[in-house]
Design a protein around this motif. Sequence first.
Motif, mmCIF file in Angstrom:
data_model
loop_
_atom_site.group_PDB
_atom_site.id
_atom_site.type_symbol
_atom_site.label_atom_id
_atom_site.label_comp_id
_atom_site.label_asym_id
_atom_site.label_seq_id
_atom_site.Cartn_x
_atom_site.Cartn_y
_atom_site.Cartn_z
ATOM 1 N N SER A 165 0.835 -1.200 0.000
ATOM 2 C CA SER A 165 0.000 0.000 0.000
ATOM 3 C C SER A 165 0.870 1.250 0.000
ATOM 4 C CB SER A 165 -0.918 0.013 1.233
ATOM 5 O OG SER A 165 -1.805 -1.091 1.211
ATOM 6 N N CYS A 166 1.968 1.178 0.732
ATOM 7 C CA CYS A 166 2.904 2.299 0.778
ATOM 8 C C CYS A 166 3.565 2.509 -0.583
ATOM 9 C CB CYS A 166 3.948 2.052 1.861
ATOM 10 S SG CYS A 166 5.211 3.319 1.978
ATOM 11 N N ILE A 167 3.968 1.410 -1.244
ATOM 12 C CA ILE A 167 4.585 1.517 -2.574
ATOM 13 C C ILE A 167 3.604 2.146 -3.555
ATOM 14 C CG2 ILE A 167 5.514 0.208 -4.517
ATOM 15 C CD1 ILE A 167 6.579 -1.835 -2.523
ATOM 16 N N TYR A 168 2.335 1.757 -3.472
ATOM 17 C CA TYR A 168 1.329 2.342 -4.349
ATOM 18 C C TYR A 168 1.178 3.836 -4.079
ATOM 19 C CZ TYR A 168 -3.216 3.403 -6.388
ATOM 20 O OH TYR A 168 -4.232 3.974 -7.109
ATOM 21 N N ASP A 169 1.202 4.215 -2.808
ATOM 22 C CA ASP A 169 1.042 5.624 -2.450
ATOM 23 C C ASP A 169 2.221 6.477 -2.902
ATOM 24 O OD1 ASP A 169 -1.399 5.080 -1.284
ATOM 25 O OD2 ASP A 169 -0.579 4.860 0.742
ATOM 26 N N THR A 170 3.392 5.865 -3.061
ATOM 27 C CA THR A 170 4.549 6.637 -3.530
ATOM 28 C C THR A 170 4.471 6.947 -5.020
ATOM 29 O OG1 THR A 170 5.815 4.604 -3.961
ATOM 30 C CG2 THR A 170 6.055 5.617 -1.776
ATOM 31 N N ARG A 171 3.501 6.343 -5.730
ATOM 32 C CA ARG A 171 3.260 6.582 -7.160
ATOM 33 C C ARG A 171 4.501 6.227 -7.998
ATOM 34 N NH1 ARG A 171 -1.346 9.289 -7.906
ATOM 35 N NH2 ARG A 171 -0.721 9.919 -10.003
ATOM 36 N N THR A 172 5.207 5.202 -7.564
ATOM 37 C CA THR A 172 6.396 4.761 -8.299
ATOM 38 C C THR A 172 6.045 4.317 -9.713
ATOM 39 O OG1 THR A 172 7.470 4.036 -6.252
ATOM 40 C CG2 THR A 172 8.308 3.113 -8.303
#
Length: 296
Positions: A165-172
């Motif tokens: 969820s954190c990786i998704y929020d970073t918009r990588t």
Amino acid sequence: MAENTSTAETVRVTVAEDRKSTPKGGGEDQNTATMGATAIKMQKLVAFPLMIISFLLSLPILFSVIWLLYMRHYDCENLLQLPKLQVGIVAGLVVVFFVSNIAVFLRSRLPMPALILVMVPLIVMLTVGLALVGAYKMESRSIPGSPMWLKSKVLNDESWNNIKSCIYDTRTCDDLIARSYMLKSYDFTTTKLSPIESGCCRPAANCDMVYVNATFWRKGNGVQVDSSTPYNVDCDLWTNDQTILCYNCHACKQGFLITIRGKWWKLGVFLVIMAIFLIASHLLLFIVTMWEHYGG
């Protein structure tokens, strides 16, 4: 008269012999003193460079403290509470820096206490460094920051749900789309991607999918690109839904693990190297100090 003359001559010969023998003995004492002074001078010439080396070796530790304090944390690293470990290592390195230089200052007055004082934090530093590079295998599962500890945390389903969820929020993956929007299939396959971009934002290379853009791939005819390669289960987990993509894939977990582990492995190597050099330097300084006190 003859007897008196003979006695006088005997006295003169005895005095002459005493005079001859006295300078000879004095010369031996002088040579011994000269050799002792030379030995002390040699000892000081050896001790002084070792003191300088011990001080210079402590400077990289101080620089690493500054680097760790100002280094930006990796995305989502805080979910594993690694920033707290980083602060703890910074505090330990500050202690090592000051203790190392205090031991150099005290080495001539209190050589044994100074050696013990500096060896305790250096051995702790070496132990932590070996743990971070994965020297303890199974035991390192309980040591924060070690490869086995990181792997167990990342592969844990509960922890991974928060991490993805954190990786998704970073918009990588969104950034990858913007960066490669105009690229064709061949150009995209030759683009260098980060481990997280490669593992989370695109399907595995052997899934036989047709490139549309960085995060949108059409499924092919179902035939593997390389029949000798075992089927990749990540191919079934991939979806073009931008909220899912390959965040559940094993490759995504490995990409995140590689990113995080690289930082802590390098830090561990640094701690091991610096601890070994400082231990060797202080041991040599202790030996020279003992030589100064008792060897002369």
